[in-house]
Design an enzyme around this catalytic site. Structure first.
Site, PDB file in Angstrom:
ATOM      1  N   ASP A 340       0.856  -1.180   0.000  1.00  0.00           N
ATOM      2  CA  ASP A 340       0.000   0.000   0.000  1.00  0.00           C
ATOM      3  C   ASP A 340       0.889   1.225   0.000  1.00  0.00           C
ATOM      4  OD1 ASP A 340      -2.335  -1.323   0.207  1.00  0.00           O
ATOM      5  OD2 ASP A 340      -2.500  -1.163   2.384  1.00  0.00           O
ATOM      6  N   ASP A 629      -4.973  -3.464   4.639  1.00  0.00           N
ATOM      7  CA  ASP A 629      -5.474  -2.988   5.926  1.00  0.00           C
ATOM      8  C   ASP A 629      -6.987  -3.078   6.024  1.00  0.00           C
ATOM      9  OD1 ASP A 629      -5.933  -1.068   4.033  1.00  0.00           O
ATOM     10  OD2 ASP A 629      -4.656   0.462   4.936  1.00  0.00           O
ATOM     11  N   ASP A 633      -9.570  -6.383   1.963  1.00  0.00           N
ATOM     12  CA  ASP A 633      -8.253  -6.878   1.554  1.00  0.00           C
ATOM     13  C   ASP A 633      -8.053  -8.334   1.956  1.00  0.00           C
ATOM     14  OD1 ASP A 633      -7.478  -4.514   0.433  1.00  0.00           O
ATOM     15  OD2 ASP A 633      -6.531  -3.751   2.252  1.00  0.00           O
TER      16      ASP A 633
HETATM   17  P1  ATP Z   1      -3.544   3.103   0.012  1.00  0.00           P
HETATM   18  O1  ATP Z   1      -4.396   2.066  -0.644  1.00  0.00           O
HETATM   19  O2  ATP Z   1      -2.169   3.109  -0.459  1.00  0.00           O
HETATM   20  O3  ATP Z   1      -3.659   3.165   1.494  1.00  0.00           O
HETATM   21  P2  ATP Z   1      -5.130   5.440  -0.234  1.00  0.00           P
HETATM   22  O4  ATP Z   1      -5.226   5.654   1.221  1.00  0.00           O
HETATM   23  O5  ATP Z   1      -4.847   6.635  -1.072  1.00  0.00           O
HETATM   24  O6  ATP Z   1      -4.052   4.450  -0.645  1.00  0.00           O
HETATM   25  P3  ATP Z   1      -7.896   4.941  -0.237  1.00  0.00           P
HETATM   26  O7  ATP Z   1      -7.929   5.070   1.225  1.00  0.00           O
HETATM   27  O8  ATP Z   1      -8.680   3.884  -0.914  1.00  0.00           O
HETATM   28  O9  ATP Z   1      -6.444   4.740  -0.745  1.00  0.00           O
HETATM   29  O10 ATP Z   1      -8.299   6.351  -0.838  1.00  0.00           O
HETATM   30  C1  ATP Z   1      -8.530   6.539  -2.201  1.00  0.00           C
HETATM   31  C2  ATP Z   1      -8.992   7.956  -2.456  1.00  0.00           C
HETATM   32  O11 ATP Z   1     -10.216   8.187  -1.784  1.00  0.00           O
HETATM   33  C3  ATP Z   1      -8.038   9.015  -1.941  1.00  0.00           C
HETATM   34  O12 ATP Z   1      -7.104   9.370  -2.922  1.00  0.00           O
HETATM   35  C4  ATP Z   1      -8.963  10.172  -1.619  1.00  0.00           C
HETATM   36  O13 ATP Z   1      -9.202  10.949  -2.775  1.00  0.00           O
HETATM   37  C5  ATP Z   1     -10.257   9.482  -1.236  1.00  0.00           C
HETATM   38  N1  ATP Z   1     -10.392   9.406   0.220  1.00  0.00           N
HETATM   39  C6  ATP Z   1      -9.575   8.772   1.082  1.00  0.00           C
HETATM   40  N2  ATP Z   1     -10.002   8.878   2.339  1.00  0.00           N
HETATM   41  C7  ATP Z   1     -11.138   9.600   2.298  1.00  0.00           C
HETATM   42  C8  ATP Z   1     -12.076  10.059   3.282  1.00  0.00           C
HETATM   43  N3  ATP Z   1     -11.932   9.805   4.564  1.00  0.00           N
HETATM   44  N4  ATP Z   1     -13.116  10.789   2.855  1.00  0.00           N
HETATM   45  C9  ATP Z   1     -13.280  11.049   1.558  1.00  0.00           C
HETATM   46  N5  ATP Z   1     -12.447  10.649   0.605  1.00  0.00           N
HETATM   47  C10 ATP Z   1     -11.387   9.938   0.935  1.00  0.00           C
END
Ligand code: ATP
Length: 898
Positions: A340, A629, A633
């Site tokens: 990730d 996480d 997954d």
């Molecule tokens: P990883 O998979 O590496 O942890 P990540 O944290 O960027 O990556 P996600 O958590 O799936 O992956 O988030 C994807 C997208 O969703 C982010 O780029 C953001 O634009 C949006 N996002 C993440 N968290 C939130 C939230 N709490 N509220 C609204 N949008 C969110």
């Protein structure tokens, strides 16, 4: 307190059918309310009910462990030998064999017990947590502190840690397979169900040990610890994992094959001895027993188990908690790590850097707080549409808790002058859609003066297409979607994480919002760009992995351009944009394998894509470690060769499917774990390479002696002494062997490669032959000098053991030279083991009881000198072979590697 709750408190009497009660009635009977218990009340109830702990998994008793030591073909063989020697009246031999079998069983029992305790202690590091509402505040506590009446908050991925009666549920579904065996998640509601319903139909309850798959809920705890349904079904409790791994099974099989081969060789040799040289049957029987005992490395399984258990402890000290022992072996063979991004490769210390509003780009820094109508509207929107919590006023700074990105957004709101608590209480939340990495946005409905306002925040691709207009200083204007996407890409190319924020008034009465035909016709307020730089140690760890022939692939839910920019900073990829989930969907299996092999940054992927990627990589014979996480997954983590879950940011669901849990969520820890996995495997191989030549030399000694018509140079009981005491003690020292310098400079081990790496089989043979010649030569010389047989044998055994002691120094390094300071003195335990064994040999030679048991005789100093002079050159032999191999480059680019 009501009489009913009093009864419940003392644990006496029948539990009410909680599932059949109204939520209000359940709360009343538990003397609880929706604000949660206060600290004093919790302490009181904890006193009455005790901690919320499940009975520890049943552990094999010491007796059972002891008995299991005898379930071994070799031991049967030894016991048969004891019977026959007894029948022949060789009482001392019988006693020694029986004693050795017992000592072996005792040592095995103790060692396995230690290894099991080590695993258990490690598992203790993963004690479950629970999120509760107490004193009207959300708190995360150790799950052991839950008491009846507590309000347990249920969120996707969380493990339910006590039995609860639900008092609120929104789209809540729970995987109850651990309890009922039902694999499909069960939908939950708060409506009472008939009292006679079975466990699987109690939809108004959530039970300890089950996992929340989707939705949200709140439940009041009705039973804790052993009074939960899980606590009642004792046979469901997982047993402590048995300490077996593919390697151990492999060794076991090898041992059995060896035993059969040896029995037949022994029989043939004995026959030859009787026919050719007229030895007696008794003599030949003893020779055959000796051969069996000599050739089998009896101590090896114990050494492997201990090496693995020690490795597990070392891994834990490096923040990698092993949940399943075989993973330790696999770790060393990993060829691809899929990680990730957020928090693992990046710091997860997020700060808002830029805002893109209708009037243009606003770059923020300390002096430039967000200003202007649209900026304030955005600040207010993110204050409401956020799950980060703010501690009540009067608290200290840093009092915002929750997801780091949401914390960054609340910091933005504060800097724009929004009083978050006041604003939130003036606009309470009426409904919402929680964030989910599948649809990538979250939404809330808040009351705003008698009206209702829908606020949506999420990935620009998920939110902007749902917008019709954009907020300007003077109202709203038409939205040029393409222009916004272009600008978004520019920001993403700087490695910034993007979030779009939009809102609209809700005009119908329904408060429900649904994904399918849900929030659209929105007014875009703007985009927020957040910086989350890579961790320095992750950059170093990625480079280390690449040197070690391990590919690192970043798999993230973030924007394709942001992901590629971060990927470049990490040294992963040079492309402008990562491969997206949509790209993957368009590929067939062959195309997917190709892309999975060639590319390193995968963006906007969903958990289902992760699973496909793992499968594609595995189809190419890669050994894949995959991090995860979220609750979704779990399938990818289970499928990966080494599933790695996050200990801090991860869900319980991910942790339960993983082989390894990272206590610090840090990519560098995965690299450290792979490093440690290689060290452990190396040390096991070193032990095997150390032990085998002794076994081979002893076996050859016996066969040659019989075929040549000589007296046996060593007796079966003496061989037992060598194998069980000296070889095991010395080999065990190798479990503490520090890593070789080049351990992360060579490619990963092939999992299908033989246990003995290429070229090293010859070393076993060469060393064995050298030991054989030295030992046999001195034995014959003693006899030729007219010494008696027992004395010649004593010298032979001591020579053999000295060979082992010297060879141990060389065996510390598989390929590097041991003829330097660190090679000779670098492992104190090796030195100690060497000294201990020499002391043991002196006792073996001079102590009268030992002389009686092993039929040994005192030796003179000239004989010792001879033994040392003959055995010491073994170091030159082994080192010479290493040098020759190094010159030819054997095993450096192949064999150990791919
Ligand atoms: P990883 O998979 O590496 O942890 P990540 O944290 O960027 O990556 P996600 O958590 O799936 O992956 O988030 C994807 C997208 O969703 C982010 O780029 C953001 O634009 C949006 N996002 C993440 N968290 C939130 C939230 N709490 N509220 C609204 N949008 C969110």
């Amino acid at each position: 307190m009501t009489a009913a709750s009093e009864k419940q408190e003392t644990g006496a009497g029948e539990q009410p059918a909680w599932h059949a009660l109204d939520p209000e009635e359940a709360l009343r009977r538990l003397d609880a309310d929706l604000e949660g218990l206060g600290a004093a009340e919790v302490a009181r109830r904890l006193e009455v009910h005790g901690p919320n702990l499940q009975r520890p998994p049943r552990r094999r008793g010491r007796l059972a462990r002891f008995a299991s030591q005898f379930r071994n073909l070799l031991i049967y063989l030894l016991l048969a030998a004891a019977l026959v020697t007894a029948a022949l009246g060789h009482w001392i031999d019988t006693a020694v064999i029986v004693a050795v079998v017992l000592v072996n069983a005792v040592i095995g029992t103790i060692q396995e017990g230690k290894a099991e305790s080590a695993m258990e202690a490690i598992r203790g590091l993963l004690s479950p947590e629970a999120t509760v509402r107490r004193d009207d505040r959300r708190q995360t506590i150790d799950a052991a502190g839950l008491v009846p009446g507590d309000l347990l908050i249920l969120e996707p991925g969380a493990k339910v840690t006590a039995d609860v009666r639900l008092v609120s549920a929104r789209g809540l579904a729970i995987d109850e397979s651990a309890l009922t065996g039902e694999s499909v998640p069960v939908s939950k509601t708060i409506d009472p169900v008939p009292a006679q319903c079975g466990l699987g139909d109690r939809h108004s309850m959530a039970f300890a040990g089950t996992l929340v798959t989707t939705g949200e809920g709140l439940g009041v705890v009705v039973a804790t610890g052993e009074r939960t349904e899980l606590g009642q079904v004792t046979e469901m409790l997982a047993e402590v994992e048995t300490l077996t791994t593919p390697l151990l099974r492999h060794l076991d099989r090898l041992g059995r094959q060896l035993a059969l081969m040896i029995v037949s060789t022994g029989a043939l040799t004995a026959l030859a001895g009787i026919l050719l040289h007229g030895f007696s049957i008794v003599e030949m029987f003893m020779a055959a027993v000796g051969l069996a005992v000599a050739a089998i490395p009896e101590g090896l399984p114990a050494i492997v188990t201990i090496t693995l258990a020690l490795g597990v402890q070392r891994l834990a000290s490096r923040n990698a908690i092993v949940r399943r022992l075989p993973a330790v072996e696999t770790l060393g063979a990993v060829t691809v790590i899929c990680s990730d991004k957020t928090g693992t490769l990046t710091r997860n210390e997020m700060t808002v850097q830029e805002l893109l509003l209708a009037d243009g780009l606003h770059v923020l820094h300390e002096e430039a707080a967000p200003s202007g109508e649209a900026a304030v509207a955005l600040a207010r929107a993110v204050a409401l549409c956020s799950d980060a919590a703010v501690e009540p006023a009067g608290g200290e700074r840093g009092r915002i808790s929750g997801d780091p990105m949401e914390i960054a957004l609340l910091a933005l709101a504060e800097s724009a002058g929004v009083d978050i608590e006041a604003y939130r209480s003036a606009h309470p939340r009426l409904d919402g859609i929680p964030f989910d990495s599948g649809h990538r946005y979250m939404a809330t409905v808040n009351s705003d003066d008698k009206r209702r306002r829908l606020i949506v925040k999420g990935a620009p691709e998920a939110v902007v297409p749902r917008c019709e207009r954009v907020l300007t200083g003077s109202g709203t204007a038409a939205l040029d979607e393409a222009a916004w996407h272009r600008q978004a890409e520019h920001m993403a190319a700087r490695g910034l994480r993007l979030l779009a924020v939009a809102e609209r008034w809700l005009d119908d009465d329904s408060t429900a919002i649904h994904h399918g035909h849900g929030p659209d016709g929105l007014v875009l307020i703007g985009l927020v760009a957040i910086i989350d730089p890579p961790r320095d140690e992750a950059i170093a760890a990625v480079a280390a992995c690449q040197r070690a022939g391990i590919e690192v692939k970043m798999i993230t839910g973030d924007h394709a351009v942001t992901a590629a920019a971060i990927g470049r900073q990490l040294g992963l990829e040079s492309d402008e944009r990562g491969v997206t989930g949509d790209d993957l969907d368009a590929l067939d299996d062959a195309g997917l394998r190709e892309v999975a092999r060639q590319r390193s940054v995968f963006a906007r992927v969903s958990p289902a894509h992760k699973l496909r990627l793992v499968e594609a990589l595995q189809a190419d014979d890669e050994v894949v470690a995959m991090t995860g996480d979220g609750v979704n997954d779990a399938p990818a983590l289970k499928r990966a060769d080494v599933g790695v879950a996050m200990g801090r940011g991860g869900t319980d669901a991910a942790r339960e499917s993983a082989e390894i849990v990272l206590a610090d969520d840090n990519f560098a820890t995965i690299e450290a774990a792979v490093h440690e996995g290689r060290v452990i495997y190396d040390n096991i191989v070193k032990s095997i390479l150390f032990i085998l030549p002794t076994n081979a030399a002893q076996a050859l000694l016996l066969v040659i002696a019989v075929l040549a018509g000589l007296m046996l140079p060593v007796t079966p009981v003496q061989i037992l002494w060598v194998n069980m005491i000296t070889a095991v003690t010395l080999a065990l020292a190798l479990a503490f062997e520090p890593p070789e310098d080049a351990i992360m400079a060579r490619p990963p081990r092939r999992t299908n490669a033989s246990l003995i790496p290429e070229g090293l089989g010859w070393r076993v043979i060469i060393v064995a032959v050298a030991m054989l010649i030295g030992t046999l030569g001195l034995f014959l010389r003693e006899l030729a000098d007219g010494r008696d047989l027992a004395e010649a044998r004593t010298l032979a055994i001591n020579t053999l053991v000295l060979f082992e002691v010297w060879y141990l120094f060389s065996a510390r390094r598989l390929r590097e030279s041991a003829l330097n300071r660190s090679g000779l003195f670098g492992n104190r335990i090796v030195l100690l083991a060497g000294v201990a064994i020499i002391v043991a040999q002196l006792l073996f030679t001079y102590a009268p009881p030992m002389q009686l048991l092993f039929d040994t005789r005192a030796l003179g100093s000239a004989e010792w000198l001879m033994a040392v002079l003959v055995s010491l050159p073994i170091i030159a032999v082994a080192e010479g072979h290493k040098a020759w191999q190094r010159r030819r480059g054997v095993g450096l680019s192949s064999g150990m590697g791919r």
